[in-house]
Scaffold this active site. Sequence first.
Site, short mmCIF file in Angstrom:
data_model
loop_
_atom_site.label_atom_id
_atom_site.label_comp_id
_atom_site.label_asym_id
_atom_site.label_seq_id
_atom_site.Cartn_x
_atom_site.Cartn_y
_atom_site.Cartn_z
CB CYS A 121 -1.75 1.71 6.06
SG CYS A 121 -1.48 0.99 4.42
CB CYS A 153 -6.34 0.08 5.10
SG CYS A 153 -4.70 -0.69 5.02
CD GLU A 184 -1.66 4.68 3.39
OE1 GLU A 184 -2.76 5.20 3.57
OE2 GLU A 184 -1.50 3.70 2.62
CG HIS A 230 -1.97 -1.03 1.21
ND1 HIS A 230 -3.09 -0.95 2.01
CD2 HIS A 230 -2.11 -2.17 0.49
CE1 HIS A 230 -3.87 -1.98 1.79
NE2 HIS A 230 -3.30 -2.74 0.87
#
Length: 158
Positions: free
Chosen positions: A88, A85, A57, A55
């Site tokens: 993350c 999320c 991040e 992801h």
Amino acid sequence: MDSPQPEFMREAIRLSIEKMQAGHGGPFGAVVVKDGQIIARGFNQVTSTNDPTCHAEVDAIRKACTALGTHQLDGCDLYTSCEPCPMCLGAIYWARPRRVFYGNTKQDAAAIGFDDHFIYDEIERPLAERSIPMEQVLPEEAIEGFKAWQRHESRTSY
């Protein structure tokens, strides 16, 4: 504490669009800022790398920690195009940046098919009731690794 800087959020948003349109993954971008400078840029690469953990991040955190030569982001700010999320969020707390700024909300993400609410629901369930069963195996052997860590003289606490 200083205010959020719009130019850093604009860079996270730019990355989210540019990298998504280039076929790297979903529309998510992030930057890590220290002392008024971007030290790392990250973007979603889940589908292009077949890595469900890539992801924006997490990508930005990994790159920033490498650039800084440390496992923590002391004094850094993270700008991300979307509210993090659960995965993350966990990475963010482990990395310990000073602050996080986000653009879209998790409700905005859910509206376009990126709904992570089921993960929050799963965390609250007893292990035996989760959709992916979890069962402890060989705890008496696994604990040996933790005991070795406690005895390890040059361990780095985190």
